[in-house]
Design an enzyme around this catalytic site. Structure first.
Site, PDB file in Angstrom:
ATOM      1  N   HIS A 144      16.477   1.947   9.435  1.00 21.45           N
ATOM      2  CA  HIS A 144      15.528   0.924   9.887  1.00 21.45           C
ATOM      3  C   HIS A 144      15.423  -0.240   8.906  1.00 21.45           C
ATOM      4  O   HIS A 144      14.901  -1.302   9.267  1.00 21.45           O
ATOM      5  CB  HIS A 144      14.145   1.543  10.163  1.00 21.45           C
ATOM      6  CG  HIS A 144      13.352   1.920   8.954  1.00 21.45           C
ATOM      7  ND1 HIS A 144      13.215   3.214   8.521  1.00 21.45           N
ATOM      8  CD2 HIS A 144      12.616   1.177   8.106  1.00 21.45           C
ATOM      9  CE1 HIS A 144      12.431   3.247   7.460  1.00 21.45           C
ATOM     10  NE2 HIS A 144      12.061   2.020   7.185  1.00 21.45           N
ATOM     11  N   ASP A 174      17.762   8.353  10.689  1.00 23.03           N
ATOM     12  CA  ASP A 174      17.326   7.128  10.011  1.00 23.03           C
ATOM     13  C   ASP A 174      18.040   6.930   8.671  1.00 23.03           C
ATOM     14  O   ASP A 174      17.430   6.557   7.677  1.00 23.03           O
ATOM     15  CB  ASP A 174      15.810   7.120   9.808  1.00 23.03           C
ATOM     16  CG  ASP A 174      15.276   5.742   9.425  1.00 23.03           C
ATOM     17  OD1 ASP A 174      15.925   4.740   9.782  1.00 23.03           O
ATOM     18  OD2 ASP A 174      14.222   5.662   8.753  1.00 23.03           O
ATOM     19  N   SER A 249      11.245   1.984   1.533  1.00 22.07           N
ATOM     20  CA  SER A 249      12.138   2.687   2.462  1.00 22.07           C
ATOM     21  C   SER A 249      13.581   2.621   1.991  1.00 22.07           C
ATOM     22  O   SER A 249      14.094   1.549   1.655  1.00 22.07           O
ATOM     23  CB  SER A 249      12.039   2.061   3.858  1.00 22.07           C
ATOM     24  OG  SER A 249      10.914   2.520   4.529  1.00 22.07           O
TER      25      SER A 249
END
Length: 522
Positions: A144, A174, A249
């Site tokens: 993402h 992911d 992230s």
């Protein structure tokens, strides 16, 4: 496996809108001596049972094993391998007035061409984290972080920028792998043998709010966290309390030896900022997926073509069982492996190749690990009896294709068919139903592949009415039994009452989608 309310899950999508930096000046340590109080005046209870001790009298305490005096040496060693990721991309930004009930503004309200196409396309920027896993420039991050990016820049710890290309990505876990040109990059390795225990120290590193080279420390809070509602069914997440925020992230979580034990990916937060509940993709999953991506191997997963849901306490009570393990089959892909093998709606999958299945998520992961073309035997609970069925695993379609639904959508969420009952019999638990006929299918827009009885009228004050049932919904199953008429429905309700059950489990189809619903039988 712990269940979470995922309404507050933030997948650090990384667009940095700015950060508010708060400086808290510590005021909690009293260094001044207390004067004017004699030794004899310090009675027990004078300080709620506490005693006054001069700091000079304290003997330094050696920290216990596993509690470092500092993380500095480890961070110095691994931080050069951690990078910041800057992305650019295009997306349509809505323009004009929003559509309001009762007012029709095509395309968003102002009628211009951009609005009619969903908005003007504008450049957007994002930020995230990553880390080198080889000296020749392979970087691991979250999917993402780079999804939709047309330009990706890697920023090293010395602020040098390098253009990156996408080697491969896996939406389901992911994870993504990037590549930059060069050699002799500092890199780190995944820890695959020594799994830290709950309570062990961890250090998270990355680029929160565009503050590169940020390190935070905490502990392993838990293992096996299920973030199913976030869309990733293939990961038992590692929970940590080291602070991670937007921009973290894709960054690594380290153990005290500087080995990567996870890839930071999500947080639970009421405010959008760190609340001490963060999640990382465990090293074994991340290593397996990224190694395949680096080799150019396509990620393939087994697939049997079922839509499954948990067996809730309410559903178990309605079915007269006490065991809530397994996965309830709510839908089938027509012509898919499960359909061909004889799996039926309402079956509860209890075993895979003889091994028990605890939850729908576990079933999904077990099937995903089966190679395409391999035989698999499922043990299902059907009508109170176990049935074993053997099928051949197929290749799982892409996540985008699966998101469209197993049976598709006929686009008729708000059925406009007749609302009155034509059955001529009293409602059952507030619901009037009738057989599916060509006429009723046309009236309510129900596909020919859907079987059951259609609801023609709902008492608004009934439990079904309160839970949103409406004319045009189809009752596919009631307590795992097929229905063809209102009398069938009434019989199932009567049988449940005679058995002393207080509820019934219905499988409802609306617009081509099946959903279990438990209703009281009063």
């Amino acid at each position: 496996m712990g269940k979470l309310d995922l309404s507050a899950i933030t997948k650090n999508k990384s667009t940095v809108a700015g950060a508010v930096v708060g400086l808290a000046l510590g005021a909690g340590v009293a260094a001044a001596a207390i004067t004017g109080i004699s030794h004899h005046s310090l009675s027990v209870g004078g300080y709620d049972g506490a005693s006054l001790i001069r700091t000079g009298d304290l003997t330094p305490v050696k920290p216990p094993a596993g509690a470092p005096m500092s993380f500095a040496d480890m961070i110095d060693r691994v931080s050069p391998a951690v990078v910041s990721i800057q992305t650019k991309g295009k997306m349509k930004i809505p323009t004009g007035l929003p559509n309001l009930p009762g007012f029709d503004f095509p395309g968003g309200g102002n009628g211009d061409d951009d609005s009619a196409q969903g908005g003007k396309e504008q450049e957007v920027r994002g930020a995230g984290s990553g880390f080198f896993v080889s000296p020749d420039g392979y970087v691991v991050t979250n999917n993402h972080v780079i999804e939709g990016a047309t330009d990706i820049q890697i920023v090293l710890s010395n602020d040098k920028q390098l253009k990156a290309t996408i080697v491969g990505r896996d939406v389901a876990t992911d994870l993504a792998v990037l590549k930059v040109e060069g050699h002799d990059f500092p890199f780190v390795r995944f820890e695959l043998e020594h799994k830290p225990r709950v309570g062990d120290w961890v250090v998270a590193m990355g680029n929160p709010f565009n503050f590169s080279n940020t390190a935070t420390a905490g502990i392993v809070s838990a293992y096996g966290r299920d973030l199913k509602d976030s869309g990733a069914d293939y990961v038992d997440y590692l929970q940590i309390d080291a602070a991670i925020n937007r921009g973290n992230s894709g960054g690594p979580t380290f153990d005290l030896y500087g080995r990567v034990i996870g890839v930071n990916t999500a947080i639970v937060t009421p405010s959008g900022a760190n609340a001490g509940v963060g999640f990382a993709i465990p090293a074994d999953v991340a290593n397996r997926i990224t190694t395949q991506l680096m080799k150019g191997v396509k990620i393939e997963r087994g697939y049997i073509g079922v839509s499954i849901m948990p067996v809730t306490d309410e559903a178990a009570s309605a079915l007269g069982v006490t065991d809530t393990t397994g996965a309830y089959v709510a839908d089938l892909t027509k012509g898919g492996p499960a359909d061909k093998a004889g799996i039926q709606l309402g079956d509860i999958v209890k075993t895979v190749n003889g091994q028990p299945v605890k939850s729908p998520t576990e079933l999904t992961r077990r099937i995903a690990d089966i190679k395409v073309g391999e035989k698999v035997t499922l043990g299902v609970l059907r009508g109170g009896k176990m049935v074993n069925l053997t099928l051949t695993a197929a290749l799982r379609p892409g996540e985008d294709e699966l998101a469209k639904g197993l049976n598709g959508n006929n686009g008729n969420d708000d059925s406009a068919g007749p609302s009155g009952s034509t059955s001529g019999t009293p409602p059952v638990i507030g619901l009037s139903v009738k057989p599916l006929t060509p006429e009723s299918r046309r009236a309510y827009g129900i596909g020919n592949d859907i079987n059951g009885v259609v609801i023609t009228n709902v008492d608004a004050s009934s439990d079904g009415g309160q839970q949103g049932l409406k004319p045009g919904d189809v009752i596919v199953l009631a307590n795992q039994q097929s229905l063809t008429s209102q009398s069938d429905f009434a019989r199932v309700i009567d049988d449940a009452k005679k058995a002393g059950r207080t509820s019934v489990l219905l499988l409802i189809n609306r617009a081509g989608r099946n959903l279990p619903l438990v209703l009281p039988v009063k």
